[in-house]
Design a protein around this motif. Structure first.
Motif, short mmCIF file in Angstrom:
data_model
loop_
_atom_site.label_atom_id
_atom_site.label_comp_id
_atom_site.label_asym_id
_atom_site.label_seq_id
_atom_site.Cartn_x
_atom_site.Cartn_y
_atom_site.Cartn_z
N MET A 1 -30.15 56.16 45.69
CA MET A 1 -31.01 55.21 44.97
C MET A 1 -31.33 54.04 45.89
O MET A 1 -30.44 53.38 46.42
N LYS A 2 -32.58 53.78 46.10
CA LYS A 2 -32.99 52.67 46.95
C LYS A 2 -32.93 51.37 46.17
O LYS A 2 -33.40 51.29 45.05
N ARG A 3 -32.34 50.36 46.76
CA ARG A 3 -32.12 49.11 46.04
C ARG A 3 -32.71 47.94 46.82
O ARG A 3 -32.94 48.02 48.01
N ARG A 4 -32.91 46.83 46.12
CA ARG A 4 -33.47 45.64 46.75
C ARG A 4 -32.45 44.98 47.66
O ARG A 4 -31.25 45.09 47.45
N THR A 5 -32.93 44.33 48.70
CA THR A 5 -32.06 43.45 49.46
C THR A 5 -31.92 42.15 48.69
O THR A 5 -32.74 41.81 47.86
N TRP A 164 -38.58 48.77 45.05
CA TRP A 164 -37.77 47.75 45.73
C TRP A 164 -38.28 47.48 47.15
O TRP A 164 -37.58 46.88 47.96
N ASN A 165 -39.45 47.95 47.50
CA ASN A 165 -39.93 47.87 48.88
C ASN A 165 -40.46 46.47 49.21
O ASN A 165 -41.17 45.87 48.41
N PRO A 166 -40.15 45.96 50.40
CA PRO A 166 -40.71 44.67 50.82
C PRO A 166 -42.23 44.71 50.86
O PRO A 166 -42.84 45.76 51.10
N LYS A 174 -41.28 44.65 43.82
CA LYS A 174 -42.45 44.48 42.97
C LYS A 174 -42.13 44.96 41.56
O LYS A 174 -41.70 46.10 41.37
N SER A 175 -42.36 44.11 40.58
CA SER A 175 -42.28 44.52 39.19
C SER A 175 -43.64 45.11 38.78
O SER A 175 -44.68 44.72 39.30
N ARG A 176 -43.60 46.04 37.83
CA ARG A 176 -44.86 46.54 37.28
C ARG A 176 -45.35 45.61 36.17
O ARG A 176 -46.53 45.31 36.07
N TYR A 177 -44.42 45.15 35.35
CA TYR A 177 -44.79 44.22 34.28
C TYR A 177 -43.53 43.53 33.76
O TYR A 177 -42.41 43.98 33.96
N ALA A 178 -43.75 42.41 33.08
CA ALA A 178 -42.71 41.74 32.31
C ALA A 178 -42.88 42.13 30.85
O ALA A 178 -44.01 42.32 30.37
N GLY A 179 -41.77 42.25 30.15
CA GLY A 179 -41.84 42.66 28.75
C GLY A 179 -40.78 41.98 27.91
O GLY A 179 -39.92 41.25 28.41
N LEU A 180 -40.87 42.21 26.60
CA LEU A 180 -39.90 41.70 25.64
C LEU A 180 -39.30 42.86 24.86
O LEU A 180 -40.00 43.80 24.48
N ALA A 181 -37.99 42.78 24.63
CA ALA A 181 -37.30 43.73 23.78
C ALA A 181 -36.55 42.94 22.72
O ALA A 181 -36.19 41.78 22.93
N TYR A 182 -36.29 43.56 21.57
CA TYR A 182 -35.62 42.83 20.49
C TYR A 182 -34.60 43.73 19.80
O TYR A 182 -34.64 44.97 19.88
N THR A 183 -33.66 43.09 19.11
CA THR A 183 -32.72 43.78 18.25
C THR A 183 -32.50 42.97 16.99
O THR A 183 -32.48 41.73 17.04
N ARG A 224 -43.14 34.59 40.24
CA ARG A 224 -43.46 35.94 40.70
C ARG A 224 -42.18 36.76 40.85
O ARG A 224 -41.09 36.22 41.01
N SER A 225 -42.34 38.07 40.85
CA SER A 225 -41.20 38.93 41.17
C SER A 225 -41.00 38.98 42.68
O SER A 225 -41.89 38.62 43.46
N GLY A 226 -39.82 39.39 43.10
CA GLY A 226 -39.57 39.63 44.52
C GLY A 226 -39.07 38.46 45.31
O GLY A 226 -39.00 38.53 46.53
N ARG A 227 -38.72 37.33 44.65
CA ARG A 227 -38.21 36.15 45.37
C ARG A 227 -39.12 35.77 46.54
O ARG A 227 -38.69 35.62 47.68
N GLN A 228 -40.37 35.57 46.21
CA GLN A 228 -41.38 35.30 47.22
C GLN A 228 -41.98 33.90 47.02
O GLN A 228 -41.73 33.23 46.02
#
Length: 367
Positions: A1-5, A164-166, A174-183, A224-228
């Protein structure tokens, strides 16, 4: 599994200029102190719930008044790359122990578990496959949680990871989208159809959220995503309308003054890690994030969410905790000396690139 630095080169990018004078200034050096490690293969998080290697530990107040801790990619092994490691995300542990107690944070239960046993994911995760919405998804990473005692409902903001690619602007993923989940039962989170999609350049500033309620409003800070490199934005929404995108109001500058109900203007510019904002008991607003230009976890303070934030204060340094990230504020922190409790992640690697530590620790600083 490729992971972010975790960070990349801390010297790769500088901190940008602020939109309003005085919002971004040199940091004031004063480090927090290590209190304890709270996750690991040698701790009861593993023996009780099979939470060994993990990160984040984002604390938020549950509808019953105790604290939920949201963890990201989680394994029953000390670090991610080991085989047959039971990959899960997000996972939630819970605790009613005040972080200021002499023994620090002690977990007492896990979401979706009666007593001891394997802590499962609290929501659907595509795991390097087609996700719940027929889009490719590497994993689901929690950003923050919030609860509403009036209804018993909890919400978690999350990002669906595309890769997780630079990328450009020193982006680390890179995220594809932000979302909300609920319970509504405190355990099973349902991912809604609400999506704040990222763009092709990974430049959307509404991907990594932190949320704080104040009266009838929920204030949402995002980057933004990716700590940029990029802006931090501020929006607010009535707490009963979080599922209505049209109800979100931007905090914006029109050339002469700031106001609500406008397109968002940056409240800060920099190279931000995941933000964490909490309103403390005395009304003080505190923000924490990894300053990816310096490698330090820093905090800022403000009187209100839409007022100017003071200068950065260094809480945890790269020297104290190599390969650090996170810096999530415990909502039971106080405003006095040695009352700021932070959850700090560490992911270190050896010379061959193999992981040598992947866990969460509690630090104590001051506002």
């Amino acid at each position: 599994m490729k992971r972010r630095t975790f960070l990349g080169s801390v010297a790769a990018a500088g901190v940008g200029a602020a939109v309003a004078p005085g919002l971004l200034a040199p940091a004031v050096a004063q480090a927090a102190t290590y209190k304890k490690r709270v996750t690991g293969a040698d701790l009861d998080t593993n023996s009780r719930w099979q939470v060994a290697g993990t990160d984040l530990g984002i604390p938020y107040v549950l509808e019953n008044g105790s604290i939920g801790y949201l963890f990201g990619d989680t394994f029953n092994s000390p670090w991610p790359e080991q085989q047959n490691n039971d990959w899960r995300s997000p996972v939630m542990l819970r605790s009613a122990v005040h972080p200021g107690e002499a023994g620090g944070i002690v977990f007492d239960s896990a979401a979706k578990v009666a007593g001891n046993g394997r802590a499962p994911e609290i929501m659907h995760n595509g795991h390097n496959g087609i996700g719940i919405d027929n889009l490719w998804e590497v994993t689901v990473i929690p950003n923050d949680g919030i609860s509403f005692p009036e209804t018993g409902r909890q919400l978690v903001s999350y990002m669906s990871i595309e890769h997780w690619n630079p990328g450009p602007r020193y982006s680390l993923w890179k995220s594809r989208y932000a979302g909300l989940a609920y319970t509504d039962n405190g355990n099973d989170f349902v991912r809604t159809n609400l999506k704040w999609f990222n763009d092709a350049d990974n430049a959307d500033p509404f991907q990594m959220w932190t949320m704080q309620r104040d009266g009838d409003w929920v204030y949402v800070f995002s980057v933004r995503s990716g700590r940029q490199d990029g802006p931090m934005m501020l929006r607010r929404v009535p707490w009963e309308q979080l599922f209505d995108p049209a109800a979100y109001q931007g905090w914006g500058w029109n050339g002469s003054n700031w106001g609500w109900g406008r397109p968002c203007s940056p409240i800060l510019n920099g190279r931000f890690g995941e933000p964490s904002v909490r309103r403390l008991g005395d009304g003080t607003w505190v923000m924490a994030y990894l300053n990816c230009a310096t490698g330090n976890i820093v905090t800022r303070r403000a009187n209100t969410p839409d007022s100017a934030w003071n200068n950065e204060k260094i809480q945890v340094t790269f020297a104290q905790e190599p390969s650090l990230y996170g810096g999530f504020i415990h909502p039971w922190s106080g405003a006095g000396a040695n009352e700021l409790h932070l959850m700090v992640s560490k992911w270190t690697h050896g010379p061959a690139g193999n992981s040598t530590a992947y866990h969460v620790s509690q630090y104590v600083g001051s506002v």
